[in-house]
Design a protein around this motif. Sequence first.
Motif, PDB file in Angstrom:
ATOM      1  N   MET A  15     -66.202  73.989   2.357  1.00 45.60           N
ATOM      2  CA  MET A  15     -66.784  72.846   1.652  1.00 45.60           C
ATOM      3  C   MET A  15     -68.287  72.920   1.897  1.00 45.60           C
ATOM      4  O   MET A  15     -68.728  72.878   3.044  1.00 45.60           O
ATOM      5  CB  MET A  15     -66.208  71.530   2.170  1.00 45.60           C
ATOM      6  CG  MET A  15     -64.724  71.348   1.900  1.00 45.60           C
ATOM      7  SD  MET A  15     -64.310  71.163   0.149  1.00 45.60           S
ATOM      8  CE  MET A  15     -64.959  69.543  -0.199  1.00 45.60           C
ATOM      9  N   THR A  16     -69.081  73.042   0.836  1.00 43.69           N
ATOM     10  CA  THR A  16     -70.515  73.276   0.942  1.00 43.69           C
ATOM     11  C   THR A  16     -71.302  72.152   0.273  1.00 43.69           C
ATOM     12  O   THR A  16     -70.980  71.757  -0.854  1.00 43.69           O
ATOM     13  CB  THR A  16     -70.873  74.629   0.284  1.00 43.69           C
ATOM     14  OG1 THR A  16     -70.153  75.657   0.970  1.00 43.69           O
ATOM     15  CG2 THR A  16     -72.348  74.920   0.350  1.00 43.69           C
ATOM     16  N   ALA A  17     -72.327  71.640   0.955  1.00 40.11           N
ATOM     17  CA  ALA A  17     -73.161  70.581   0.398  1.00 40.11           C
ATOM     18  C   ALA A  17     -74.017  71.119  -0.748  1.00 40.11           C
ATOM     19  O   ALA A  17     -74.592  72.202  -0.649  1.00 40.11           O
ATOM     20  CB  ALA A  17     -74.059  69.994   1.483  1.00 40.11           C
ATOM     21  N   VAL A  18     -74.065  70.353  -1.844  1.00 42.78           N
ATOM     22  CA  VAL A  18     -74.856  70.727  -3.014  1.00 42.78           C
ATOM     23  C   VAL A  18     -75.658  69.506  -3.461  1.00 42.78           C
ATOM     24  O   VAL A  18     -75.120  68.400  -3.550  1.00 42.78           O
ATOM     25  CB  VAL A  18     -73.957  71.206  -4.181  1.00 42.78           C
ATOM     26  CG1 VAL A  18     -74.791  71.553  -5.407  1.00 42.78           C
ATOM     27  CG2 VAL A  18     -73.102  72.394  -3.756  1.00 42.78           C
ATOM     28  N   LYS A  38     -69.429  62.417  -8.114  1.00 41.90           N
ATOM     29  CA  LYS A  38     -69.730  63.117  -6.857  1.00 41.90           C
ATOM     30  C   LYS A  38     -71.218  62.912  -6.612  1.00 41.90           C
ATOM     31  O   LYS A  38     -72.042  63.145  -7.497  1.00 41.90           O
ATOM     32  CB  LYS A  38     -69.446  64.618  -6.965  1.00 41.90           C
ATOM     33  CG  LYS A  38     -67.981  65.008  -7.062  1.00 41.90           C
ATOM     34  CD  LYS A  38     -67.288  64.993  -5.733  1.00 41.90           C
ATOM     35  CE  LYS A  38     -67.440  66.296  -5.002  1.00 41.90           C
ATOM     36  NZ  LYS A  38     -66.780  66.336  -3.723  1.00 41.90           N
ATOM     37  N   LEU A  39     -71.576  62.456  -5.429  1.00 41.21           N
ATOM     38  CA  LEU A  39     -72.973  62.203  -5.111  1.00 41.21           C
ATOM     39  C   LEU A  39     -73.718  63.484  -4.772  1.00 41.21           C
ATOM     40  O   LEU A  39     -73.139  64.415  -4.211  1.00 41.21           O
ATOM     41  CB  LEU A  39     -73.070  61.239  -3.921  1.00 41.21           C
ATOM     42  CG  LEU A  39     -72.458  59.856  -4.114  1.00 41.21           C
ATOM     43  CD1 LEU A  39     -72.543  59.060  -2.820  1.00 41.21           C
ATOM     44  CD2 LEU A  39     -73.156  59.116  -5.249  1.00 41.21           C
ATOM     45  N   VAL A  51     -68.675  67.655 -12.557  1.00 42.48           N
ATOM     46  CA  VAL A  51     -69.232  66.371 -12.129  1.00 42.48           C
ATOM     47  C   VAL A  51     -69.494  65.552 -13.388  1.00 42.48           C
ATOM     48  O   VAL A  51     -70.068  66.053 -14.356  1.00 42.48           O
ATOM     49  CB  VAL A  51     -70.543  66.571 -11.331  1.00 42.48           C
ATOM     50  CG1 VAL A  51     -71.151  65.228 -10.947  1.00 42.48           C
ATOM     51  CG2 VAL A  51     -70.293  67.422 -10.102  1.00 42.48           C
ATOM     52  N   THR A  52     -69.061  64.286 -13.380  1.00 40.59           N
ATOM     53  CA  THR A  52     -69.269  63.387 -14.509  1.00 40.59           C
ATOM     54  C   THR A  52     -70.244  62.296 -14.103  1.00 40.59           C
ATOM     55  O   THR A  52     -70.060  61.638 -13.075  1.00 40.59           O
ATOM     56  CB  THR A  52     -67.935  62.756 -14.960  1.00 40.59           C
ATOM     57  OG1 THR A  52     -67.025  63.815 -15.285  1.00 40.59           O
ATOM     58  CG2 THR A  52     -68.124  61.853 -16.158  1.00 40.59           C
ATOM     59  N   CYS A  53     -71.292  62.113 -14.914  1.00 45.20           N
ATOM     60  CA  CYS A  53     -72.315  61.105 -14.637  1.00 45.20           C
ATOM     61  C   CYS A  53     -72.371  60.109 -15.791  1.00 45.20           C
ATOM     62  O   CYS A  53     -72.152  60.477 -16.950  1.00 45.20           O
ATOM     63  CB  CYS A  53     -73.686  61.753 -14.470  1.00 45.20           C
ATOM     64  SG  CYS A  53     -73.766  62.926 -13.107  1.00 45.20           S
ATOM     65  N   THR A  54     -72.691  58.862 -15.462  1.00 45.95           N
ATOM     66  CA  THR A  54     -72.839  57.823 -16.479  1.00 45.95           C
ATOM     67  C   THR A  54     -74.118  57.032 -16.228  1.00 45.95           C
ATOM     68  O   THR A  54     -74.613  56.958 -15.103  1.00 45.95           O
ATOM     69  CB  THR A  54     -71.640  56.846 -16.482  1.00 45.95           C
ATOM     70  OG1 THR A  54     -71.537  56.252 -15.198  1.00 45.95           O
ATOM     71  CG2 THR A  54     -70.346  57.531 -16.833  1.00 45.95           C
ATOM     72  N   PHE A  67     -71.428  68.167 -15.977  1.00 41.59           N
ATOM     73  CA  PHE A  67     -71.994  69.476 -15.659  1.00 41.59           C
ATOM     74  C   PHE A  67     -71.125  70.105 -14.588  1.00 41.59           C
ATOM     75  O   PHE A  67     -70.289  69.445 -13.977  1.00 41.59           O
ATOM     76  CB  PHE A  67     -73.473  69.384 -15.223  1.00 41.59           C
ATOM     77  CG  PHE A  67     -73.720  68.587 -13.980  1.00 41.59           C
ATOM     78  CD1 PHE A  67     -73.794  69.209 -12.732  1.00 41.59           C
ATOM     79  CD2 PHE A  67     -73.900  67.217 -14.041  1.00 41.59           C
ATOM     80  CE1 PHE A  67     -74.029  68.475 -11.587  1.00 41.59           C
ATOM     81  CE2 PHE A  67     -74.139  66.472 -12.895  1.00 41.59           C
ATOM     82  CZ  PHE A  67     -74.209  67.105 -11.666  1.00 41.59           C
ATOM     83  N   THR A  68     -71.307  71.394 -14.378  1.00 41.52           N
ATOM     84  CA  THR A  68     -70.466  72.139 -13.446  1.00 41.52           C
ATOM     85  C   THR A  68     -71.264  72.571 -12.227  1.00 41.52           C
ATOM     86  O   THR A  68     -72.384  73.062 -12.355  1.00 41.52           O
ATOM     87  CB  THR A  68     -69.883  73.388 -14.141  1.00 41.52           C
ATOM     88  OG1 THR A  68     -69.138  72.960 -15.284  1.00 41.52           O
ATOM     89  CG2 THR A  68     -68.971  74.173 -13.219  1.00 41.52           C
ATOM     90  N   VAL A  69     -70.652  72.399 -11.064  1.00 47.87           N
ATOM     91  CA  VAL A  69     -71.203  72.913  -9.809  1.00 47.87           C
ATOM     92  C   VAL A  69     -70.323  74.087  -9.396  1.00 47.87           C
ATOM     93  O   VAL A  69     -69.100  73.953  -9.325  1.00 47.87           O
ATOM     94  CB  VAL A  69     -71.208  71.835  -8.702  1.00 47.87           C
ATOM     95  CG1 VAL A  69     -71.564  72.435  -7.354  1.00 47.87           C
ATOM     96  CG2 VAL A  69     -72.161  70.710  -9.064  1.00 47.87           C
ATOM     97  N   THR A  70     -70.947  75.250  -9.169  1.00 46.69           N
ATOM     98  CA  THR A  70     -70.214  76.447  -8.782  1.00 46.69           C
ATOM     99  C   THR A  70     -70.616  76.864  -7.379  1.00 46.69           C
ATOM    100  O   THR A  70     -71.805  77.021  -7.089  1.00 46.69           O
ATOM    101  CB  THR A  70     -70.508  77.606  -9.759  1.00 46.69           C
ATOM    102  OG1 THR A  70     -70.175  77.184 -11.084  1.00 46.69           O
ATOM    103  CG2 THR A  70     -69.710  78.844  -9.405  1.00 46.69           C
ATOM    104  N   VAL A  71     -69.611  77.033  -6.523  1.00 46.38           N
ATOM    105  CA  VAL A  71     -69.830  77.503  -5.151  1.00 46.38           C
ATOM    106  C   VAL A  71     -69.113  78.839  -5.016  1.00 46.38           C
ATOM    107  O   VAL A  71     -67.908  78.919  -5.243  1.00 46.38           O
ATOM    108  CB  VAL A  71     -69.311  76.496  -4.103  1.00 46.38           C
ATOM    109  CG1 VAL A  71     -69.514  77.026  -2.696  1.00 46.38           C
ATOM    110  CG2 VAL A  71     -69.991  75.141  -4.274  1.00 46.38           C
ATOM    111  N   ASN A  72     -69.869  79.893  -4.694  1.00 45.77           N
ATOM    112  CA  ASN A  72     -69.319  81.245  -4.570  1.00 45.77           C
ATOM    113  C   ASN A  72     -69.376  81.742  -3.133  1.00 45.77           C
ATOM    114  O   ASN A  72     -70.302  81.412  -2.395  1.00 45.77           O
ATOM    115  CB  ASN A  72     -70.116  82.237  -5.436  1.00 45.77           C
ATOM    116  CG  ASN A  72     -69.918  82.010  -6.908  1.00 45.77           C
ATOM    117  OD1 ASN A  72     -68.860  81.609  -7.345  1.00 45.77           O
ATOM    118  ND2 ASN A  72     -70.944  82.249  -7.684  1.00 45.77           N
TER     119      ASN A  72
END
Length: 188
Positions: A15-18, A38-39, A51-54, A67-72
Amino acid sequence: ITAPNVAAVEATALMTAVTFAPTATDLVDGSRAVSCDKLSGSTFPVGETTVTCTSTDSRNNTSTKTFTVTVNFKFNGFFQPVDMDGVWNKAKAGSAIPVKFNLGDVKGATATEIFAATPKAVVVNCSTTVTQSIEETVTANTSGLQWDGTQYIYVWKTDSTMTGKCARFEVLLKDGSIARTALFTFTK
């Protein structure tokens, strides 16, 4: 809403902080607050997460953006005795081959946390440089994975019926990256 363009992040753990910073602007109200499911700064699993933002203006008009967060994983290749990059490794059919690798800062994870599927060997044509699949052979189960304190070691138990054949060994990681492969020719 303007979604941030988040570049792929290298895993520092499972689990990585972004961090990210979406913005919202209304024609009448100007800048508006944005809330996301997701904050920024929270941790994300290896792979892709949507991640969904409003944002809502003063007249209760709401806009949503994803938008998409990718962790590799940081895959550094297979270590000796296995070579990659189109090199044909020679092995004795029926032997146990230690496939060693590192995933950057991700240490001590289990097979189910790393592999998207059980590592496998695909029998390929030995006489061409194109590694076309002839038949598929599933390798030993993921219980063959160990962490020795510095690297992961997957012990691939080859089949004695592989004498005279060639295979492409494949590892598919949970981060969704391409399969990591090594080529083998088998002798008696």
